[in-house]
Design a protein around this motif. Sequence first.
Motif, short mmCIF file in Angstrom:
data_model
loop_
_atom_site.label_atom_id
_atom_site.label_comp_id
_atom_site.label_asym_id
_atom_site.label_seq_id
_atom_site.Cartn_x
_atom_site.Cartn_y
_atom_site.Cartn_z
N PRO A 1 0.69 -1.12 -0.07
CA PRO A 1 -0.39 -0.30 -0.03
C PRO A 1 0.40 1.11 0.27
N GLU A 2 0.55 2.20 -0.96
CA GLU A 2 0.77 3.82 -0.33
C GLU A 2 1.26 3.43 0.85
N PRO A 3 2.67 4.67 1.81
CA PRO A 3 2.54 5.02 2.98
C PRO A 3 1.50 6.13 2.81
N SER A 4 1.14 6.11 4.34
CA SER A 4 0.18 7.56 4.00
C SER A 4 1.01 8.97 4.91
N PRO A 5 0.66 10.14 4.01
CA PRO A 5 1.25 11.67 4.21
C PRO A 5 1.10 11.59 6.24
N HIS A 6 0.39 11.06 6.84
CA HIS A 6 0.95 11.21 8.26
C HIS A 6 1.50 9.92 8.98
N ALA A 7 1.99 8.99 8.60
CA ALA A 7 2.74 8.52 8.95
C ALA A 7 4.33 8.13 9.39
N ALA A 8 4.20 8.09 10.40
CA ALA A 8 5.40 8.89 11.40
C ALA A 8 7.18 8.35 10.32
N PRO A 9 7.57 9.03 10.03
CA PRO A 9 9.35 9.19 9.22
C PRO A 9 9.58 7.87 10.42
N SER A 10 10.17 7.06 9.88
CA SER A 10 11.43 5.74 10.43
C SER A 10 12.57 7.25 11.28
N PRO A 11 12.70 5.62 12.67
CA PRO A 11 13.46 6.53 13.43
C PRO A 11 15.28 6.65 12.72
N ALA A 12 16.16 8.08 12.73
CA ALA A 12 16.90 7.97 12.41
C ALA A 12 17.76 7.05 13.02
N ARG A 13 18.76 6.66 11.76
CA ARG A 13 20.15 5.38 12.00
C ARG A 13 20.75 6.19 13.59
N THR A 14 20.88 4.94 13.78
CA THR A 14 22.21 5.64 15.04
C THR A 14 23.21 4.91 15.29
N GLY A 15 23.85 3.78 13.89
CA GLY A 15 24.95 3.28 13.92
C GLY A 15 25.54 3.35 12.63
N PRO A 16 26.67 2.61 11.68
CA PRO A 16 27.13 2.67 10.27
C PRO A 16 25.97 1.74 9.76
N TYR A 17 25.73 0.63 11.02
CA TYR A 17 24.55 -0.34 10.52
C TYR A 17 23.48 -0.34 10.54
N ARG A 18 22.22 -0.57 10.27
CA ARG A 18 20.93 -0.80 10.83
C ARG A 18 21.14 -3.07 11.07
N SER A 19 20.10 -3.21 12.17
CA SER A 19 20.07 -4.91 11.87
C SER A 19 18.80 -4.80 13.21
N THR A 20 18.66 -6.70 12.96
CA THR A 20 17.40 -6.59 13.94
C THR A 20 18.65 -7.75 14.97
N GLY A 21 17.81 -7.63 16.15
CA GLY A 21 18.14 -8.22 17.14
C GLY A 21 18.96 -9.75 16.83
N SER A 22 18.55 -10.12 15.67
CA SER A 22 18.82 -11.68 15.14
C SER A 22 20.18 -11.94 14.87
N LEU A 23 20.04 -10.83 13.64
CA LEU A 23 21.46 -10.20 12.90
C LEU A 23 22.88 -10.42 13.89
#
Length: 174
Positions: free
Chosen positions: A87-109
Amino acid sequence: MGIRQAIADIRIMNELFTTAEQEAAALGDEMPGAEHLLLAVLALPDDSARRAFATFDVTTADVRTAIVQTHALALQSVGIDADAEPPEPSPHAAPSPARTGPYRSTGSLQDVFQRAVALSKEGAGRGHELRSAHVVWAAAEVEHGTMSRALRQLGVDRTELQQAARQAVTGAAG
């Protein structure tokens, strides 16, 4: 750990995490998980991960297909058609959180990578070398989640894969 090994480890980490992010994006996932890390190690010049899977006549393409199918089955289980257009993102959707480090990953990685590093250091004395099979070994230890479901779909026993990865590491060290 010597400075040369530390530099080598940083290079491997950069390559793995960047490739894992690319794999996640290619599969339509927002953040890379353990399954994307596994695909990343299968692309490394170090062939120990591929040799571990070759024990079961499983290729990198087979692993990728199993991961894609596992994701699709998970979506289907909650009533989402994996082939449907998002689906198209809502114009009222909250922005994705900013990256806090050089790489983003899940806890499993993160968990699989940390375990792989620990495995590479076990019994290694002063020097150690993180091999791609260490990541396979660590991923095969995970009992639940995408990785374990993908391995079941491939017909690969987790314990036997751990043994194959151990043998690939030992063979690579020789």
